[in-house]
Enzyme design. Structure first.
Site, PDB file in Angstrom:
ATOM      1  N   TYR A 142       0.819  -1.210   0.000  1.00  0.00           N
ATOM      2  CA  TYR A 142       0.000   0.000   0.000  1.00  0.00           C
ATOM      3  C   TYR A 142       0.855   1.264   0.000  1.00  0.00           C
ATOM      4  O   TYR A 142       0.401   2.326  -0.417  1.00  0.00           O
ATOM      5  CB  TYR A 142      -0.943   0.015   1.201  1.00  0.00           C
ATOM      6  CG  TYR A 142      -1.969  -1.097   1.197  1.00  0.00           C
ATOM      7  CD1 TYR A 142      -2.406  -1.663   0.012  1.00  0.00           C
ATOM      8  CD2 TYR A 142      -2.493  -1.586   2.382  1.00  0.00           C
ATOM      9  CE1 TYR A 142      -3.347  -2.680   0.011  1.00  0.00           C
ATOM     10  CE2 TYR A 142      -3.433  -2.603   2.400  1.00  0.00           C
ATOM     11  CZ  TYR A 142      -3.855  -3.147   1.203  1.00  0.00           C
ATOM     12  OH  TYR A 142      -4.783  -4.155   1.201  1.00  0.00           O
ATOM     13  N   LYS A 192       4.378 -15.261   3.639  1.00  0.00           N
ATOM     14  CA  LYS A 192       4.448 -16.112   2.448  1.00  0.00           C
ATOM     15  C   LYS A 192       5.931 -16.356   2.144  1.00  0.00           C
ATOM     16  O   LYS A 192       6.427 -16.101   1.042  1.00  0.00           O
ATOM     17  CB  LYS A 192       3.726 -15.430   1.272  1.00  0.00           C
ATOM     18  CG  LYS A 192       3.472 -16.351   0.075  1.00  0.00           C
ATOM     19  CD  LYS A 192       2.593 -17.533   0.398  1.00  0.00           C
ATOM     20  CE  LYS A 192       2.310 -18.335  -0.883  1.00  0.00           C
ATOM     21  NZ  LYS A 192       1.650 -19.626  -0.599  1.00  0.00           N
ATOM     22  N   ASP A 224      -1.913 -18.460   2.808  1.00  0.00           N
ATOM     23  CA  ASP A 224      -2.990 -19.240   2.211  1.00  0.00           C
ATOM     24  C   ASP A 224      -3.511 -20.293   3.182  1.00  0.00           C
ATOM     25  O   ASP A 224      -4.723 -20.520   3.292  1.00  0.00           O
ATOM     26  CB  ASP A 224      -2.542 -19.876   0.886  1.00  0.00           C
ATOM     27  CG  ASP A 224      -1.159 -20.479   0.941  1.00  0.00           C
ATOM     28  OD1 ASP A 224      -0.470 -20.367   1.976  1.00  0.00           O
ATOM     29  OD2 ASP A 224      -0.744 -21.073  -0.069  1.00  0.00           O
ATOM     30  N   ASP A 248      -5.052  -7.057   6.095  1.00  0.00           N
ATOM     31  CA  ASP A 248      -6.283  -6.478   5.558  1.00  0.00           C
ATOM     32  C   ASP A 248      -7.263  -7.582   5.191  1.00  0.00           C
ATOM     33  O   ASP A 248      -8.441  -7.562   5.564  1.00  0.00           O
ATOM     34  CB  ASP A 248      -5.936  -5.630   4.333  1.00  0.00           C
ATOM     35  CG  ASP A 248      -7.087  -4.754   3.870  1.00  0.00           C
ATOM     36  OD1 ASP A 248      -8.171  -4.824   4.473  1.00  0.00           O
ATOM     37  OD2 ASP A 248      -6.903  -4.002   2.901  1.00  0.00           O
ATOM     38  N   ASP A 252     -10.642  -9.096   7.667  1.00  0.00           N
ATOM     39  CA  ASP A 252     -12.008  -9.076   7.142  1.00  0.00           C
ATOM     40  C   ASP A 252     -12.608 -10.482   7.136  1.00  0.00           C
ATOM     41  O   ASP A 252     -13.796 -10.668   7.415  1.00  0.00           O
ATOM     42  CB  ASP A 252     -12.029  -8.487   5.730  1.00  0.00           C
ATOM     43  CG  ASP A 252     -12.081  -6.965   5.742  1.00  0.00           C
ATOM     44  OD1 ASP A 252     -12.025  -6.386   6.838  1.00  0.00           O
ATOM     45  OD2 ASP A 252     -12.167  -6.363   4.664  1.00  0.00           O
TER      46      ASP A 252
END
Length: 361
Positions: A142, A192, A224, A248, A252
């Site tokens: 971001y 990751k 994942d 993020d 959620d």
């Protein structure tokens, strides 16, 4: 009497409706504990763009920097979707986080016993789930550079740079370990590292920091797999530590364990006094003015404000317990309605929670 100045940024859509209820509850708690909260309103998001042609006016930013804490509603509205990216309401969120140096985002995801049946998952899977997701907030894709869209080899090419400095990782890791010490002393660091160089650095630094916290158990998980495990067995997690984009997405996902975005608060903290508290849900412009939106997430964000900005743990617990009593007594907003419960509006739910605090005054 001690007075604390709170920058009140209601924002767009239903933002004012939910922040009104949080203010109502916070004032009840301040009366009980004999301190004063001075709420200073300012515009942010689409409403700020309408007046100032920018979603984050300098006056709002200056107020937020000077305040003892910031309480935010939500930003955004479909009518701003055609604006240039640099003046979209959501740009204000990234801007204020950066300017206030809010690097640590704390998102609790707890499932209330009275609401296990509204979760999309089976009750035996989500019952007693209590997770704290700690998301790094000022790095990653971001904010990484270079970034942009350009023409390359005759076609459009878009790129963003996922990057972290060692110091940024170390800072958020210390935050997570300190939080874990006050919980069940377990951290799962999500990355990751099997694919990304930046994640390999992340894992290396988090492991180094863990050596300073011998009482906290550290595990690592690829993002994942973490996404799958949150659905398969959420109770295995206590504190989840992760970077900006993974956090993020995972936060959620975790929010739906409870059955509604309207239940979950968040805190964004800095190294200094600056901190911002907000519900994780959006502005819901389609519900504006209907008195139906759930204010609990914003009320609990206010509770986190008392805990993390002012070290008022008892006042924080009073609000949490007042929310729990309202749910236990069968009061529900539309998003969490169940058979045999009493449906209330936004302001009515705020009144009920405020009343529960005053009962114990």
């Amino acid at each position: 009497m001690t007075t604390y100045n709170i920058a009140l940024l209601a924002g767009d859509g239903t933002g004012k409706e939910v922040t009104d209820e949080a203010v109502k509850v916070l004032k009840a708690v301040s009366n009980k504990y004999s301190f004063d909260l001075n709420f200073e309103p300012a515009l942010i998001g689409g409403c700020a763009y309408d007046k100032y042609k920018t979603p984050l006016p300098e006056s709002t930013l200056n107020l937020a920097k000077a305040a003892d804490a910031v309480l935010l509603g939500a930003v955004g509205d479909w009518k701003y979707d055609t604006l240039p990216a640099e003046v979209r309401p959501e740009k204000a969120l990234l801007g204020i986080r950066k300017e206030l140096k809010l690097f640590a985002n704390l998102r609790p995801a707890a499932v209330y016993p009275e609401l296990t049946s509204i979760s999309p998952l089976k009750e035996n899977v989500v019952a007693n789930t209590d997770i704290m997701i700690i998301r790094e907030l000022t790095g990653d894709v971001y904010f990484g550079t270079p970034k942009g869209i350009e023409v390359k080899n005759g076609e459009k090419y878009g790129y963003n740079n996922m990057c972290y400095f060692e110091s940024e990782i170390r800072r958020i890791a210390h935050t997570a370990f300190k939080v874990a010490l006050k919980r069940n002393k377990k951290i799962c660091s999500v990355d990751k590292a099997n694919v990304l160089d930046v994640s390999r650095l992340w894992r290396e630094i988090v492991t180094e920091v863990s050596k300073e916290y011998k009482d906290v158990e550290l595990t690592h998980m690829y993002v994942d797999n973490a996404a799958m495990q949150l659905i398969r067995n959420p109770k295995q997690f206590d504190v989840i530590l992760t970077g900006n984009i993974f956090g993020d997405i995972l936060s959620d996902e975790a929010s739906m364990l409870s059955g509604s975005l309207g239940l979950l608060p968040s805190a964004s903290l800095s190294d200094a006094k600056n901190a911002m508290y907000e519900p994780i849900h959006g502005s819901a412009p389609d519900l504006k003015g209907k008195n139906t939106v759930n204010p609990i997430a914003t009320i609990l964000s206010g509770a986190m404000l008392l805990k993390y900005s002012f070290n008022m743990n008892e006042a924080h617990e009073d609000i949490v317990n007042a929310v729990r009593k309202a749910l236990k007594d069968g009061y529900r907003t539309q998003d969490i309605k169940q058979e045999g419960t009493q449906i209330t509006g936004t302001s009515q739910m705020g009144d009920i929670i405020k009343g529960n605090i005053e009962l114990n005054n």
